[in-house]
Scaffold this motif. Structure first.
Motif, mmCIF file in Angstrom:
data_model
loop_
_atom_site.group_PDB
_atom_site.id
_atom_site.type_symbol
_atom_site.label_atom_id
_atom_site.label_comp_id
_atom_site.label_asym_id
_atom_site.label_seq_id
_atom_site.Cartn_x
_atom_site.Cartn_y
_atom_site.Cartn_z
ATOM 1 N N PHE A 149 0.822 -1.215 0.000
ATOM 2 C CA PHE A 149 0.000 0.000 0.000
ATOM 3 C C PHE A 149 0.857 1.268 0.000
ATOM 4 N N PRO A 150 1.832 1.430 0.908
ATOM 5 C CA PRO A 150 2.670 2.635 0.853
ATOM 6 C C PRO A 150 3.436 2.768 -0.459
ATOM 7 N N ALA A 151 3.934 1.642 -0.996
ATOM 8 C CA ALA A 151 4.693 1.714 -2.245
ATOM 9 C C ALA A 151 3.819 2.212 -3.389
ATOM 10 N N VAL A 152 2.585 1.694 -3.472
ATOM 11 C CA VAL A 152 1.681 2.118 -4.546
ATOM 12 C C VAL A 152 1.297 3.583 -4.390
ATOM 13 N N VAL A 153 0.919 3.982 -3.173
ATOM 14 C CA VAL A 153 0.479 5.359 -2.938
ATOM 15 C C VAL A 153 1.610 6.343 -3.207
ATOM 16 N N LEU A 154 2.795 6.102 -2.660
ATOM 17 C CA LEU A 154 3.904 7.039 -2.829
ATOM 18 C C LEU A 154 4.378 7.102 -4.275
ATOM 19 N N THR A 155 4.380 5.968 -4.968
ATOM 20 C CA THR A 155 4.776 5.971 -6.373
ATOM 21 C C THR A 155 3.784 6.766 -7.210
ATOM 22 N N ALA A 156 2.490 6.568 -6.959
ATOM 23 C CA ALA A 156 1.467 7.302 -7.699
ATOM 24 C C ALA A 156 1.589 8.809 -7.461
ATOM 25 N N LEU A 157 1.816 9.195 -6.197
ATOM 26 C CA LEU A 157 1.967 10.623 -5.895
ATOM 27 C C LEU A 157 3.212 11.198 -6.539
ATOM 28 N N LEU A 158 4.303 10.428 -6.551
ATOM 29 C CA LEU A 158 5.533 10.908 -7.171
ATOM 30 C C LEU A 158 5.341 11.140 -8.659
ATOM 31 N N VAL A 159 4.747 10.171 -9.343
ATOM 32 C CA VAL A 159 4.528 10.304 -10.789
ATOM 33 C C VAL A 159 3.602 11.479 -11.082
ATOM 34 N N TYR A 160 2.515 11.584 -10.317
ATOM 35 C CA TYR A 160 1.572 12.681 -10.527
ATOM 36 C C TYR A 160 2.236 14.032 -10.247
ATOM 37 N N GLY A 161 2.989 14.111 -9.154
ATOM 38 C CA GLY A 161 3.651 15.362 -8.803
ATOM 39 C C GLY A 161 4.658 15.797 -9.847
ATOM 40 N N LEU A 162 5.463 14.855 -10.351
ATOM 41 C CA LEU A 162 6.450 15.196 -11.375
ATOM 42 C C LEU A 162 5.781 15.626 -12.673
ATOM 43 N N ALA A 163 4.704 14.939 -13.043
ATOM 44 C CA ALA A 163 3.991 15.294 -14.268
ATOM 45 C C ALA A 163 3.353 16.678 -14.157
ATOM 46 N N THR A 164 2.831 16.996 -12.978
ATOM 47 C CA THR A 164 2.176 18.292 -12.773
ATOM 48 C C THR A 164 3.178 19.423 -12.745
ATOM 49 N N THR A 165 4.241 19.276 -11.965
ATOM 50 C CA THR A 165 5.217 20.364 -11.834
ATOM 51 C C THR A 165 6.056 20.533 -13.094
ATOM 52 N N ARG A 166 6.138 19.494 -13.923
ATOM 53 C CA ARG A 166 6.888 19.617 -15.180
ATOM 54 C C ARG A 166 6.302 20.713 -16.058
ATOM 55 N N GLN A 167 4.986 20.908 -15.984
ATOM 56 C CA GLN A 167 4.346 21.944 -16.783
ATOM 57 C C GLN A 167 4.862 23.327 -16.425
ATOM 58 N N LEU A 168 5.303 23.495 -15.169
ATOM 59 C CA LEU A 168 5.721 24.812 -14.700
ATOM 60 C C LEU A 168 7.100 25.197 -15.189
#
Length: 295
Positions: free
Chosen positions: A54-73
């Motif tokens: 559970f922690p591995a899935v949640v943290l990986t998903a947040l990392l991917v989402y965060g990198l994809a979102t901030t990349r736009q900036l």
């Protein structure tokens, strides 16, 4: 106020709430729940699922989402985007408004003007040491590194003035290196840009011009429309219309302008503008009146 950053913030907050609730429920069941549930929570399978998977899935998903979102900036400027280059200097901000090809259209200092509701590309440079551009209410913070240009996109969703600050210790009066970002409604912004693109209007204050000239101020400062073209210090073409002096530390009026010129080192010790104690009271009134008129 930056859309992607706001979205990312709320996603992280929601995930914290969800995970915290799951932990609280699991803790309650482990302490007070039926014995069958306690056995399940303490089993090897549950430890592997809840403690590892559970922690591995949640943290990986947040990392991917965060990198994809901030990349736009931080993507390179795209055609049609508004571009502003801000250069950190000891201890003030040089501001240049650029066209689509990255050519400078006009220059300002310590104050940035942007339109409401439109993403703005900030190209962040440093001319000396590491600085950091930070406007908390717009959600943006980015280091300014000598020899490297960093990109940051910000957007104001409402009109107003937003204070900023250098957020990386850069020596001397670092704490007094502030700036202001002013967000205008689109029509008001276009009117402002058209006004400041013009050279300084002819002045009716020749005594102030004479003091400015013989004191050598034009060696460091530019006033478009006059004969002064120094580049070491801020462009003063429309200095009278700025909200502050000294990179955000003083309100801008004739009195504070005279005090700044007379003894800048007592107001902001270590800054690169020399004090002018040799000027008489009348000379200070003349030159400050001239600068205050440049709007």
């Amino acid at each position: 106020m930056s859309g992607p950053l706001n979205t990312l913030t709320w996603v992280l907050i929601c995930m914290v709430v969800v995970v915290s609730l799951i932990v609280v429920v699991a803790l309650w069941l482990a302490l007070f729940g039926p014995r069958s549930w306690r056995r399940k929570l303490g089993g090897e399978k549950m430890v592997l699922i809840a403690g590892f998977a559970f922690p591995a899935v949640v943290l990986t998903a947040l990392l991917v989402y965060g990198l994809a979102t901030t990349r736009q900036l931080s993507e390179a400027p795209r055609p049609g985007e508004m571009r502003i280059r801000v250069t950190g200097e000891m201890w003030w901000w040089r501001v240049a408004y650029l066209d689509d090809q990255g050519r400078e259209m006009l220059q300002d200092a310590n104050e940035v003007h942007i339109p409401v509701g439109r993403p703005v590309v900030f190209e962040l440079d440093s001319s000396d040491v590491i600085h950091s551009f930070w406007v908390p209410r717009l959600g943006g913070k980015m280091d300014m590194i000598p020899g490297r240009r960093n990109i940051l996109r910000l957007q104001a969703d409402e009109a107003g003035a937003f204070g900023g600050q250098c957020a990386e210790y850069c020596g001397g009066p670092h704490a007094l290196m502030g700036l202001v970002v002013v967000a205008h409604e689109p029509a008001e912004f276009e009117a402002w840009r058209a006004r400041v693109a013009q050279p300084a209007a002819p002045t009716a204050l020749p005594a102030g011009v004479a003091v400015f000239d013989r004191s050598g101020c034009g060696a460091c400062h530019t006033i478009r429309g006059a004969t002064f073209n120094g580049t070491a210090g801020p462009d003063l073409t429309h200095v009278g219309s700025r909200r502050t002096l000294g990179a955000g530390i003083l309100p801008n009026n004739q009195g504070t302008m005279a005090g700044w010129i007379s003894n800048t080192q007592s107001i902001k010790p270590g800054n690169r503008m020399p004090a002018y104690p040799v000027l008489t009271g009348q000379e200070l009134r003349d030159v400050s009146a001239y600068l205050e008129s440049l709007k």
